[in-house]
Design a protein around this motif. Structure first.
Motif, PDB file in Angstrom:
ATOM      1  N   GLU B  92       0.825  -1.218   0.000  1.00 57.07           N
ATOM      2  CA  GLU B  92       0.000   0.000   0.000  1.00 57.07           C
ATOM      3  C   GLU B  92       0.858   1.267   0.000  1.00 57.07           C
ATOM      4  N   PHE B  93       2.089   1.156   0.531  1.00 57.59           N
ATOM      5  CA  PHE B  93       2.970   2.326   0.549  1.00 57.59           C
ATOM      6  C   PHE B  93       3.830   2.335  -0.711  1.00 57.59           C
ATOM      7  N   ASN B  94       3.181   2.545  -1.837  1.00 60.74           N
ATOM      8  CA  ASN B  94       3.893   2.506  -3.118  1.00 60.74           C
ATOM      9  C   ASN B  94       4.361   3.904  -3.514  1.00 60.74           C
ATOM     10  N   VAL B  95       4.876   4.008  -4.711  1.00 61.80           N
ATOM     11  CA  VAL B  95       5.424   5.288  -5.154  1.00 61.80           C
ATOM     12  C   VAL B  95       4.364   6.389  -5.151  1.00 61.80           C
ATOM     13  N   ASP B  96       3.147   6.061  -5.549  1.00 63.36           N
ATOM     14  CA  ASP B  96       2.085   7.073  -5.531  1.00 63.36           C
ATOM     15  C   ASP B  96       1.804   7.561  -4.114  1.00 63.36           C
ATOM     16  N   PHE B  97       1.850   6.644  -3.171  1.00 63.96           N
ATOM     17  CA  PHE B  97       1.655   7.027  -1.772  1.00 63.96           C
ATOM     18  C   PHE B  97       2.741   8.029  -1.359  1.00 63.96           C
ATOM     19  N   ALA B 123      12.294   7.103  -6.379  1.00 62.74           N
ATOM     20  CA  ALA B 123      11.301   6.873  -7.438  1.00 62.74           C
ATOM     21  C   ALA B 123      10.216   7.948  -7.426  1.00 62.74           C
ATOM     22  N   ALA B 124       9.834   8.392  -6.230  1.00 65.59           N
ATOM     23  CA  ALA B 124       8.767   9.388  -6.123  1.00 65.59           C
ATOM     24  C   ALA B 124       9.327  10.808  -6.204  1.00 65.59           C
ATOM     25  N   THR B 141      21.175  13.014   8.057  1.00 70.17           N
ATOM     26  CA  THR B 141      21.654  13.265   6.692  1.00 70.17           C
ATOM     27  C   THR B 141      20.482  13.626   5.783  1.00 70.17           C
ATOM     28  N   VAL B 142      20.794  14.362   4.715  1.00 72.28           N
ATOM     29  CA  VAL B 142      19.763  14.795   3.774  1.00 72.28           C
ATOM     30  C   VAL B 142      20.012  14.135   2.424  1.00 72.28           C
ATOM     31  N   HIS B 143      18.972  13.546   1.849  1.00 71.70           N
ATOM     32  CA  HIS B 143      19.123  12.875   0.564  1.00 71.70           C
ATOM     33  C   HIS B 143      18.115  13.446  -0.432  1.00 71.70           C
ATOM     34  N   VAL B 144      18.619  14.200  -1.400  1.00 68.06           N
ATOM     35  CA  VAL B 144      17.753  14.789  -2.415  1.00 68.06           C
ATOM     36  C   VAL B 144      18.229  14.305  -3.774  1.00 68.06           C
ATOM     37  N   LYS B 145      17.342  13.659  -4.496  1.00 69.58           N
ATOM     38  CA  LYS B 145      17.696  13.024  -5.770  1.00 69.58           C
ATOM     39  C   LYS B 145      18.458  13.968  -6.691  1.00 69.58           C
ATOM     40  N   GLY B 146      19.600  13.515  -7.157  1.00 71.29           N
ATOM     41  CA  GLY B 146      20.378  14.295  -8.108  1.00 71.29           C
ATOM     42  C   GLY B 146      21.224  15.394  -7.486  1.00 71.29           C
ATOM     43  N   ARG B 147      20.962  15.718  -6.211  1.00 70.26           N
ATOM     44  CA  ARG B 147      21.706  16.803  -5.578  1.00 70.26           C
ATOM     45  C   ARG B 147      22.685  16.280  -4.523  1.00 70.26           C
ATOM     46  N   THR B 148      22.235  15.346  -3.722  1.00 70.92           N
ATOM     47  CA  THR B 148      23.126  14.803  -2.694  1.00 70.92           C
ATOM     48  C   THR B 148      23.161  13.285  -2.863  1.00 70.92           C
ATOM     49  N   LEU B 515       7.501  -2.702  -6.546  1.00 71.16           N
ATOM     50  CA  LEU B 515       7.069  -1.864  -5.437  1.00 71.16           C
ATOM     51  C   LEU B 515       7.995  -0.654  -5.274  1.00 71.16           C
ATOM     52  N   GLN B 516       9.284  -0.936  -5.354  1.00 75.66           N
ATOM     53  CA  GLN B 516      10.252   0.145  -5.182  1.00 75.66           C
ATOM     54  C   GLN B 516      10.424   0.949  -6.468  1.00 75.66           C
ATOM     55  N   GLU B 517       9.819   0.484  -7.556  1.00 76.21           N
ATOM     56  CA  GLU B 517      10.003   1.071  -8.889  1.00 76.21           C
ATOM     57  C   GLU B 517      11.489   1.305  -9.144  1.00 76.21           C
ATOM     58  N   PHE B 518      12.224   0.259  -8.912  1.00 74.36           N
ATOM     59  CA  PHE B 518      13.674   0.345  -8.986  1.00 74.36           C
ATOM     60  C   PHE B 518      14.178  -0.704  -9.972  1.00 74.36           C
TER      61      PHE B 518
END
Lengths: 321, 635
Positions: B92-97, B123-124, B141-148, B515-518
């Protein structure tokens, strides 16, 4: 506060299991015999109280006769926001009710009165005294009374404004042990009083001294000179504060750039506490008090500063050479 | 801080309502966050109450997420808190969630869930603030896609494992005895009888037929319990040691262990007088049955003598058969099961005595056996405050000011809280940079099943994998049509080169988790031989550096169970010389938890090479080694 004596009960061992694994059964026994006084129930102090009640001190006494107002809720999760509950009660009474619930093994109680009026006998009942929300002179007076007693009382003053916080520590002549490899080393630290620490000339302080130290002194002096109570400043006071800064820097032969105007502006604009900073300062203060009660681990000597802007939590030693 | 506008519109997801979670939920609510969702699958336990301040004794057994919500609404009634008493890995906790949130905040206690959330956040495209604590140490720690960097840009330390022979034959540390008592002896006596167990490796080597050995542990129908427990005692602490001693080669350079028989340590009258069973029968709660209570022993901090340990062992064994017989055959070790902890402590101590290893108290043994991570309220409170500070920066998109922050026990350069520039994404990260991995494998011998278990699940951390070769589906987990299930099951049993679409050297496999769209591509390289000792999986995955001790082949090594701590730490052991990496576990950014050393200089040495944000915005190294260091500011 010696750590010997009776063993922990099964109930204590079960409840405190995870923290005994950090500081040992001996420290836990010392904690359960320590008596702590706090003055001024602001958000940072509420965080601190939660931490040491959970840790399992013997008793906690709260003093704050102010009547609850909406402003007091801002960063204080111990006060229920329901008028039916809070009306007519003092901040200390409201916080006491919530704290009792956190750990039935800790005695939490309320005393009434003004910090400046409490006598030596009153202070002698405690092992740790934490003060907040009061004038500099009241802090100094309380600190001096603690020092006059034959028993050693650990004294802390704490203040948070906007995204900044400051802790002052006076453990007087403090002996503790720490472990290095497999050896236990006995250490000895000598702390100055608040009065003595604040009288160290600014020009003698290291070049890298935290800017927050100077900024807090400027605001403190301003409030004192204007006869304001602690935290009673606003953006309207900025010009007055900046003027005072200039005077103090000149008198103390300190380069004005070491007390940035922008920092002072932040501190006067928003004197109310920022909850994440309360959590950080209340957490560090809780840790320091636990250290000093258990006489284990290096304590802060003698100031700690945190500013959410740069994220640094810094220890400064401010004592005359 | 001018934060109110972004905070007031924010919708945040918290994963974990434990030590960090309680503090975090409180601080978020006080800071004005109006819409908070919180996932936690756990229920409340007594040992949580010293730091998870939203919970009370009368909440024990209830959902953490739900109780935490109710407690916070008492002081902030007008905000929305949505609790989920569920596993974050549930479908239920998928990428759309995840997409509905502005930021995700982790207060988790295990590597597996952290990796899962990391992938969903990628993925989200939702920023993630990650955290962990152990004792006085913590980090944010901070994780931002493409930045860190993402959470998986660098491998994490795997739980420590031990060679089988160390555990079965040549223990040299107390933890070896604990692993033996818990994973071999306890599992053998009370666990699943069909599970492989190496308890008798030595004895079967040394001639005794394995059938005979099985008989020893099986209690015959009308066998007297006193006889049985003495037989077990003599077999595992006496006979097995004698057998081991018969292999002279082993003891050339080692101290010879001493066999211990029940007659030597337990007097005869014991059998009659021991055990005040009535006391135990009075209780209905199975988890409160206790050999310590029977024998009138109270202090879990005491170190018992060999004789006392033997009495506890014999008594605990009896109690399992008298009081908890129904559970025998499907028990697994649980640190909250008092009798199990008593049994394992006593067994480990008797074995330790045999091998000349110092004995330990029940309290210490429980910590080692349960992989209990030290936890205090203050560190969690500080870390929660720092998480909210980072979360607000993320909401403000204030990238220049993102920081990773370490909470230290001993100051380093005057700092107890040390902010550091975040790292850039690792360009060869198979998770966030989609860099192909390569796998050396014997395609004529390894089955698809081996690949799925040892690589896709164990190494890549996938839950619901799908495997494709070119555009042909070889395998898919989860809800699949009946016809396909048969095909996939057949495929699992085939060696790679004989699959419908043959997988040989040069083939590229695509592995995907729905599920992880990975998605991840793996280049296959055929290799004939593997070193059984060094490459026990019979396959080698590269393109991403594997944790040093991540040998998780059951045949070759034994771990000390999964960590259930609330820390980033996975190698959570109480041994003094153990390293605990609280940082993202990149070797060069490792902090040592030198719990017995409070030497600031030592600590500085341990986290040298950290980039420190300084007053003057210059960089200062904590320790030399300029070469290995490169400033990598975010642009």
């Amino acid at each position: 506060m010696d750590g010997d004596g009776e063993e922990l009960t099964a109930q204590e061992t079960a409840l405190y299991d995870r923290q005994i694994r950090v500081w040992g059964a001996d420290a836990q026994r010392r904690l359960s015999k320590a008596h702590v006084l706090v003055y001024g129930m602001k958000g940072t102090v509420a965080e601190f109280c939660k931490n040491i009640v959970l840790a399992g001190v013997g008793s906690l006494t709260l003093v704050d006769d102010r009547v609850a107002t909406e402003e007091a809720f801002a960063a204080n999760f111990l006060i229920p926001p329901d008028e039916n509950v809070y009306s007519g009660k003092t901040l200390a009474e409201l916080c006491c009710n919530s704290l009792k619930d956190f750990n039935p093994m800790v005695r939490v109680s309320v005393e009434r009165g003004d910090l400046s009026i409490f006598d030596l006998e009153f202070f002698s009942k405690f092992d740790v005294v934490v003060v907040s929300c009061c004038s500099l002179s009241a802090k100094k007076l309380a600190n001096d009374k603690c020092r006059k007693l034959s028993k050693r009382i650990a004294f802390y003053a704490v203040d948070c404004r906007d995204s900044c916080g400051e802790i002052f520590v006076d453990l007087q002549d403090y002996k503790y042990s720490k472990k290095k490899r497999d050896e236990t080393i006995e250490c000895d630290l000598k702390y100055p009083s608040l009065e003595d620490a604040l009288s160290v000339p600014w020009s003698e302080l290291p070049r890298r001294m935290s800017k927050l130290y100077f900024a807090m002194r400027v605001i403190e002096k301003f409030e004192e000179a204007e006869g304001r109570s602690a935290g009673e400043v606003s953006i309207a006071d900025l010009s007055g504060v900046l003027k005072l800064k200039k005077e103090l820097c000149t008198a103390q032969a300190l380069n004005e750039s070491r007390v940035p105007d922008a920092l002072l502006e932040r501190l006067v604009t928003n004197a109310t506490e920022f909850p994440p900073v309360c959590a950080v300062i209340g957490g560090i203060l809780g840790q320091e008090v636990i250290k000093s009660i258990s006489a284990k681990g290096d304590p802060v000597k003698n100031f700690f500063f945190f500013d959410a802007f740069d994220g640094k939590g810094i220890i400064e030693d401010i004592s005359s050479k | 801080m001018a934060s109110s506008s972004v905070v007031k519109e924010a919708k945040v997801l918290m994963v974990g309502a434990g030590g960090i979670g309680c503090e975090l939920l409180k601080t978020l609510a006080l800071s004005g966050f109006p819409d908070i969702h919180i996932i936690d699958m756990d229920t409340i336990e007594v040992s949580n109450l010293n730091r998870q301040f939203l919970f009370r004794q009368y909440h024990v057994g209830q959902s953490k997420a739900k109780v935490a919500r109710d407690a916070v609404l008492k002081f902030r009634p007008h905000i929305n808190i949505t609790p989920y008493h569920a596993n974050v890995k549930d479908p239920e906790f998928n990428v759309d969630f995840f997409k509905q949130f502005n930021v995700v905040l982790n207060g988790l206690d295990n590597l597996d869930a952290r990796r899962h959330v990391n992938r969903l956040c990628l993925a989200a495209n939702v920023p993630l603030v990650e955290s962990g604590t152990t004792g006085f140490l913590g980090q944010v720690t901070v994780h931002v896609k493409g930045r860190t960097e993402c959470y998986e840009c660098h491998p994490k330390p795997a739980p420590k494992t031990y060679p089988v022979c160390t555990i079965t034959s040549t223990p040299s540390k107390f933890v070896h005895c604990i692993v033996w008592a818990k994973d071999l002896l306890f599992a053998k006596l009370f666990g699943d009888k069909n599970q492989d167990n190496d308890l008798n490796v030595r004895s079967s080597d040394a001639a005794a037929s394995s059938e005979n050995v099985e008989d020893v542990f099986e209690r015959r129908k009308d066998e007297d319990i006193d006889q049985y427990r003495r037989k077990i005692f003599d077999h595992v602490f006496g006979y097995n040691i004698e057998l081991a001693l018969s292999n002279e080669e082993t003891w050339k350079n080692r101290n010879r262990p001493k066999p211990i028989y029940s007659k030597d340590v337990l007097s005869d009258e014991l059998t009659q007088q021991n055990g005040n069973l009535e006391k135990n029968y009075a209780s209905d709660d199975e988890l409160s049955v206790s050999a310590m209570v029977s024998l009138g022993m109270k202090n879990p901090q005491d170190i018992w003598s060999l004789r006392e340990n033997s009495k506890i062992f014999i008594e605990a064994l009896k109690l399992f058969f008298m009081k908890r017989e129904k559970e025998i055959g499907h028990l697994s070790f649980d640190k909250d099961d008092q009798l199990a902890v008593e049994f394992v402590t006593a067994a480990a101590n008797i074995r330790a005595a045999s091998f000349g290893i110092p004995l330990h108290s029940l309290f210490e043994a429980k910590g080692i056996a349960g992989n209990i991570v030290h936890a205090v309220a203050t560190t969690n409170a500080v870390i929660a405050g720092l998480i909210v500070i980072e979360a607000i920066k993320v909401l403000q998109n204030d990238m220049e000011n993102y920081r990773m922050t370490y909470c230290l026990e001993h100051p380093s350069r005057k700092m107890l809280l040390m902010p550091v520039d975040p790292f850039e994404p690792n360009k060869s990260c198979y998770v966030c940079s989609e860099t192909p991995l390569s796998l050396e494998i014997n395609t004529n011998r390894s089955k698809l099943k081996d690949f799925v278990e040892k690589i896709v699940k164990a190494k890549l951390g996938m839950t619901l994998p799908l495997i494709m070769c070119a555009s042909n589906l070889l395998y898919e987990a989860g809800d699949v049509e009946k016809d396909f299930i048969k095909i996939y099951e057949a495929n699992l049993e085939k060696v790679l080169s004989e699959l419908p679409t043959p997988v040989t050297g040069g083939t590229m496999l695509t592995v995907e988790d729905m599920l992880q769209e990975f998605v991840c591509n793996i280049n296959i390289k055929h290799r004939e031989e593997f070193d059984e000792e060094k490459e026990p999986d019979g396959m080698v995955l590269s393109g991403w550096t594997q944790p040093v001790s991540a040998v998780d082949n059951k045949d070759k090594s034994i771990g000390n169970g999964a960590s259930t701590s609330n820390a980033l730490v996975t190698a959570a052991e109480s041994e003094k010389d153990d390293e605990i990496a609280i940082v993202s576990a990149v070797k060069k950014r490792k902090l040592l938890d030198d719990s017995d050393s409070s030497n600031a200089a030592d600590e500085v040495k341990h986290h040298k090479q950290l980039q420190v944000i300084d007053d003057e915005d210059d960089l200062v190294l904590l320790d030399g080694e300029v070469d290995s260091f490169k400033k990598r500011r975010l642009s």
